[in-house]
Design a protein around this motif. Structure first.
Motif, PDB file in Angstrom:
ATOM      1  N   GLN A  52      -6.550  -0.989   5.295  1.00  0.00           N
ATOM      2  CA  GLN A  52      -8.076  -1.671   4.421  1.00  0.00           C
ATOM      3  C   GLN A  52      -8.703  -0.564   3.287  1.00  0.00           C
ATOM      4  O   GLN A  52      -8.773   0.316   4.224  1.00  0.00           O
ATOM      5  N   ASP A  66       3.201   1.736   4.792  1.00  0.00           N
ATOM      6  CA  ASP A  66       1.567   1.621   5.515  1.00  0.00           C
ATOM      7  C   ASP A  66       1.187   0.450   4.721  1.00  0.00           C
ATOM      8  O   ASP A  66       0.363   0.609   3.958  1.00  0.00           O
ATOM      9  N   ALA A  67       0.409  -0.625   5.094  1.00  0.00           N
ATOM     10  CA  ALA A  67      -0.903  -0.960   5.013  1.00  0.00           C
ATOM     11  C   ALA A  67      -1.561  -0.938   5.387  1.00  0.00           C
ATOM     12  O   ALA A  67      -2.062   0.592   6.359  1.00  0.00           O
ATOM     13  N   GLU A  75       1.398  -3.929  -2.440  1.00  0.00           N
ATOM     14  CA  GLU A  75       0.030  -4.903  -3.012  1.00  0.00           C
ATOM     15  C   GLU A  75      -0.421  -4.184  -4.137  1.00  0.00           C
ATOM     16  O   GLU A  75      -1.493  -2.660  -3.418  1.00  0.00           O
ATOM     17  N   GLN A 105      -1.141  -4.402   1.821  1.00  0.00           N
ATOM     18  CA  GLN A 105       0.233  -4.207   2.180  1.00  0.00           C
ATOM     19  C   GLN A 105       1.313  -3.598   1.572  1.00  0.00           C
ATOM     20  O   GLN A 105       0.673  -3.074   0.569  1.00  0.00           O
ATOM     21  N   ASN A 158      -1.064   0.080  -3.566  1.00  0.00           N
ATOM     22  CA  ASN A 158      -0.799   1.228  -2.691  1.00  0.00           C
ATOM     23  C   ASN A 158       0.770   1.305  -2.391  1.00  0.00           C
ATOM     24  O   ASN A 158       1.366   0.335  -2.417  1.00  0.00           O
ATOM     25  N   SER A 212      -0.998   1.941  11.029  1.00  0.00           N
ATOM     26  CA  SER A 212      -0.241   1.888  11.510  1.00  0.00           C
ATOM     27  C   SER A 212       0.126   3.169  12.813  1.00  0.00           C
ATOM     28  O   SER A 212       0.289   3.354  13.265  1.00  0.00           O
TER      29      SER A 212
END
Length: 128
Positions: A46, A43-44, A80, A77, A39, A107
């Motif tokens: 999934q 922004d986080a 990560e 995150q 990433n 986000s």
């Protein structure tokens, strides 16, 4: 290794030939691959689901889709990395795979597609 970045998500792929075996009187060729998802966005996110298009030496196409990867829906995150290993079986000594992941951006609560670059699967002896 092949790599591609889509909307700040970097996908890297490494492949290897695992061997041959017989199943139902037909020779099968097993390949493994390692995927690294990084990433690089702010922004986080999934990983919610995956879609694969797998072509063998005879240009026959198989599609695979489903939730997550190897039973997980990892959250990454910013900065990560998530990696996993998987594999596939082909009816010939070479083929190719490509696909995409459906990701959720925390986000803005929007889903987006991250492309998985096309990569080759090849038994070493089939190169000559």
């Amino acid at each position: 290794m092949v790599q591609q970045v889509t909307k700040g998500i970097k996908i890297s792929v490494e492949t290897h030939f695992e061997g041959m075996f017989y199943k139902e009187y037909r020779i099968q060729f097993a390949f493994g691959y390692k995927i690294i998802i990084e990433n690089q966005s702010n922004d986080a996110v999934q990983l919610e689901s995956r879609f694969w298009e797998i072509k063998d030496a005879l240009n026959e196409t198989q599609t695979v889709c489903g939730e997550g990867v190897i039973g997980k829906q990892p959250v990454l995150q910013p900065g990560e990395i998530h990696s996993y290993q998987s594999g596939c079986v082909l009816t010939g000594p070479f083929g190719a795979m490509k696909g995409h992941y459906n990701m959720l951006n925390f986000s803005n609560s929007k889903t987006f597609i991250v492309n998985i670059p096309s990569f080759k699967l090849c038994a070493p002896y089939a190169l000559n």
